[in-house]
Design an enzyme around this catalytic site. Structure first.
Site, PDB file in Angstrom:
ATOM      1  N   ASP A  66     -36.732   5.320  29.893  1.00  0.00           N
ATOM      2  CA  ASP A  66     -36.165   5.007  31.180  1.00  0.00           C
ATOM      3  C   ASP A  66     -35.427   3.686  30.953  1.00  0.00           C
ATOM      4  OD1 ASP A  66     -35.760   5.164  33.902  1.00  0.00           O
ATOM      5  OD2 ASP A  66     -37.457   3.830  34.302  1.00  0.00           O
ATOM      6  N   ASP A  76     -41.770   2.653  32.939  1.00  0.00           N
ATOM      7  CA  ASP A  76     -42.637   1.598  33.465  1.00  0.00           C
ATOM      8  C   ASP A  76     -43.693   2.167  34.408  1.00  0.00           C
ATOM      9  OD1 ASP A  76     -41.062   2.195  35.583  1.00  0.00           O
ATOM     10  OD2 ASP A  76     -40.113   0.230  35.743  1.00  0.00           O
ATOM     11  N   ASP A 133     -41.592   7.002  37.613  1.00  0.00           N
ATOM     12  CA  ASP A 133     -41.339   8.093  36.682  1.00  0.00           C
ATOM     13  C   ASP A 133     -42.605   8.835  36.270  1.00  0.00           C
ATOM     14  OD1 ASP A 133     -42.159   5.902  35.331  1.00  0.00           O
ATOM     15  OD2 ASP A 133     -40.258   5.553  34.323  1.00  0.00           O
TER      16      ASP A 133
END
Lengths: 637, 70
Positions: free
Chosen positions: A331, A520, A524
């Site tokens: 990400d 993190d 997600d």
């Protein structure tokens, strides 16, 4: 005296007794009839093996037939029986000393095995030693030492230097430095003062502080991490499952083979004592202990080594999979980048400081992240007597006694008819003009983490694909990807697109490929769960991340990734070595015993010696160098 | 519901593996794992307290010296 010491003492006494009887036997063999020597050896045998005999008898009653104690008894008692048979039939009565020696060897091996296992178990467990033993809670004006689980939310806890923080909470008095190494692997102490949050498991280094508990002990970080680490071994790797299956069939197969070896050639040749003896050697190697101990121990050591560096792996299966990981999907925000905006470039017409100052003056009233980043970068007090007017979707105009500052995007410049130099770059451009004259522009972007480039380079060097997923537009994504050195990127993705994107990659990959997603853990979680190995960063304090992921990096530092990869690689190497070595030695001994080349002495080494060597090898998993073997190029840092 | 128990005197890794096999066959136990290194047993059962006597019995059968601490 501990059980282990008692056993050692007994082994030593028996060893001496055996040496005395054995040397007498060698010197004076003819002076006593064979049954006289038998009696002498039986005394030694009982001394060294009474517990084995007892356990074997007890386990037969309980229906546990293929038990190592039982097999050792059959092998050694069988050797005695052979000796008696030979003595009674007027042959040379040999084998008594061998039966004693085998059992003695076996006991020495067992002792060393349990010593080595206990030692390594303790040294690994001490790595994970973050459990606070007590809490000094303030009750009725004085501090009382209680169990951490007895402290309620809202109570104040006194933490002296050298003590562990027992519960998560907020500092209400004092300031100190905390050692968070056991939790995050970060060796730099963390400074905390009144109002700061502290997490349990840290060690207070310098001065006494008081902390108001904000969570119960069972919800505190230390408890949760311990839970996770302790449950890690319940998720078993393929290697461990293989061993369990192997162990299940190995012993019965060897015992049946021993039986056949005794009966079939014995009946054919009529030389019963030779074949029975060879069959007895089989029984000595029939315990799969070396494998059953060393493989889980290797994983345990690997997980321990990882947790020492703040990498929590939730099961040995993930360590095994992670070793094969060849695609890393990142990400962008918060993972490869810091997730906070900063002025990364100033493009002044004349004076850079002035551009920044004017921008800070104009943006002082705004709470937008871009405005905050400008004010933070300027870092000095600004004149506050300007009248600020926000122009929606364009920027801010600040005015004072005819002095007018325009600060905003290209539209604001165009609206005010200011001639400006158009800039493009990775991020947002803010143009600044004073009294209708363009003074310069600022480029504001999400800062790339210092280590990103080096880590991605190292992963690429390991032959992994590195892909970034981001909601940013194509231009920004491309420039970030290039700067970090990623092998691929996907831009303009909405959160739900990320799941689709990862699903697509999972569908495309080969059977042995492993895809890791690194995020993190804030928004997600679905992608983390979907990927083969989901990795969450900065796990301290984020329950969702710990819950959803397979590997948690406690520290918000990407450098843990290649480190985890090295831990996984070393662990798997040790596991394979141990499996191959133990199985090969056992099979070799079985073949040699069947051919009559190896005797029972060698067989007993095959059983316990291999186990001890495999345990020592397993402990190697603990020794992982935190620094990468590759040189860190200066430019990357 | 999962519950973890500390054990004492679990001396042999093969015994731990045998115990684990035995525990997984017990009625009322969804899954169980015996961690030889952490000296812990984790039992996942609908009612862990209810199956504890059976769990203890099964473990004792493999290794009579071991004890489960509740």
């Amino acid at each position: 005296m501990s059980k282990s010491k008692k056993n050692l003492l007994r082994i030593i006494i028996c060893l001496v007794a055996f040496a005395v009887v054995f040397s007498c036997y060698l010197a004076l063999e003819d002076k006593l009839p064979w049954w006289g020597w038998l009696m002498a050896f039986v005394v030694v045998y009982i001394g060294i093996g009474y517990d084995v005999l007892w356990k074997a008898a007890r386990n037969i009653v309980r229906g546990q037939v293929f038990d190592e104690n039982f097999l050792m008894c059959v092998a050694t008692l069988g050797a005695f029986a052979l000796g008696i048979y030979r003595g009674a039939s007027g042959l040379d009565a040999e084998g008594f000393e061998e039966a004693c020696a085998v059992l003695l060897f076996y006991q020495v091996g067992e002792w060393f095995q349990s010593y080595a296992t206990g030692k390594s178990r303790k040294s690994i467990a001490s790595l994970m030693d973050i459990r606070p033993d007590y809490a000094n809670v303030k009750r009725g004006g004085s501090a009382v030492k209680v169990d951490p689980s007895d402290v309620d939310i809202g109570e104040d806890v006194v933490i002296n230097p050298g003590e562990k923080v027992p519960l998560d909470g907020v500092v209400v008095r004092g300031s100190t430095a905390l050692d968070t190494k056991a939790l995050t692997g970060e060796s730099l102490p963390r400074e905390v003062s009144e109002g700061d949050e502290v997490i349990s498991g840290c060690i207070n280094l310098s001065t006494q502080i008081e902390v108001r508990a904000s969570k119960k002990f069972y919800d505190s970080t230390a408890s949760k991490i311990l839970d996770l680490v302790e449950n890690a071994s319940s998720k078993k790797s393929k290697a461990e499952n293989f061993i369990t299956q192997f162990a299940k069939y190995y012993t019965p197969v060897v015992v049946i083979a021993a039986l056949l070896l005794a009966v079939v050639p014995g009946a054919i040749t009529g030389d019963w004592s030779t074949w029975v003896y060879r069959a007895l050697s089989f029984l000595v190697v029939s315990c799969p202990c070396a494998l059953v101990i060393s493989i889980p121990l290797s994983f345990f050591a690997g997980l321990g080594a990882a947790s020492k560096h703040g990498i929590l792996v939730k099961g040995s299966n993930y360590l095994e999979k992670f070793n094969r990981a060849n695609t890393f999907v990142f990400d962008k925000t918060g993972t490869l980048t810091k997730g906070n905006f900063a002025v990364v470039k100033i493009m002044p017409e004349h004076d850079a400081e002035n551009v920044l100052r004017l921008a800070a003056v104009a943006e002082q009233g705004s709470s937008h992240p871009i405005a905050r980043s400008i004010i933070e970068t300027y870092g000095k007090a600004v004149e506050t007597d300007y009248t600020l007017t926000a122009v929606a979707g364009a920027g801010v105009v600040a005015a004072r006694n005819g002095d007018v500052i325009c600060c905003g995007n290209d539209r604001l410049m165009a609206q005010n008819g200011i001639e400006y130099v158009k800039e493009t770059g990775r991020g947002t451009v803010v143009y600044v003009a004073q009294n209708g004259k363009f003074v310069g522009s600022l480029l504001i972007a999400d800062e790339i983490k210092e280590e990103s480039r080096h880590v991605v380079g190292e992963l690429n060097g390991m032959g992994c694909k590195t892909v970034m997923l981001t909601g940013d537009n194509e231009a920004i994504a491309a420039s970030v990807a290039e700067e970090i050195g990623l092998t691929g990127y996907k831009a303009s993705l909405l959160p739900q697109n990320k799941v689709e994107e990862v699903d697509g990659m999972l569908a495309e990959q080969g059977k042995r490929d492993v895809l890791c997603f690194v995020g993190d853990g804030i928004n997600d979680a679905p992608v983390i769960m979907r990927s083969d190995v989901g990795i969450a960063m900065g796990g301290v304090g984020s329950d969702a991340a710990i819950e959803a992921s397979d590997i948690v990096l406690m520290n918000d530092d990407l450098r843990a990734l290649p480190l985890a990869k090295r831990v996984a690689k070393k662990t798997m190497a040790v596991v394979i070595q141990n499996i191959v070595f133990s199985v090969a030695v056992k099979i070799a001994i079985l073949i040699l015993s069947a051919l009559g080349i190896a005797n029972m002495w060698i067989a007993v080494f095959g059983d316990v010696g291999v186990a001890v060597l495999a345990i020592l090898n397993a402990v190697r998993c603990l020794k992982i160098n935190a620094e990468s073997s590759a040189r860190v190029p200066k430019s990357a840092v | 519901m999962t519950k973890t128990y500390r054990v004492h005197n679990l001396d042999c890794a093969n015994c731990a593996a045998k115990m684990e096999r035995a525990l997984n066959k017990l009625d009322g136990v969804n899954s169980a794992s015996v961690n030889f290194f952490a000296q812990k047993i984790t039992v996942d059962a609908d009612d862990p307290d209810a199956v504890m006597p059976a769990v203890k019995k099964a473990c004792k059968k493999v290794e009579p010296d071991m004890e489960i601490v509740c």
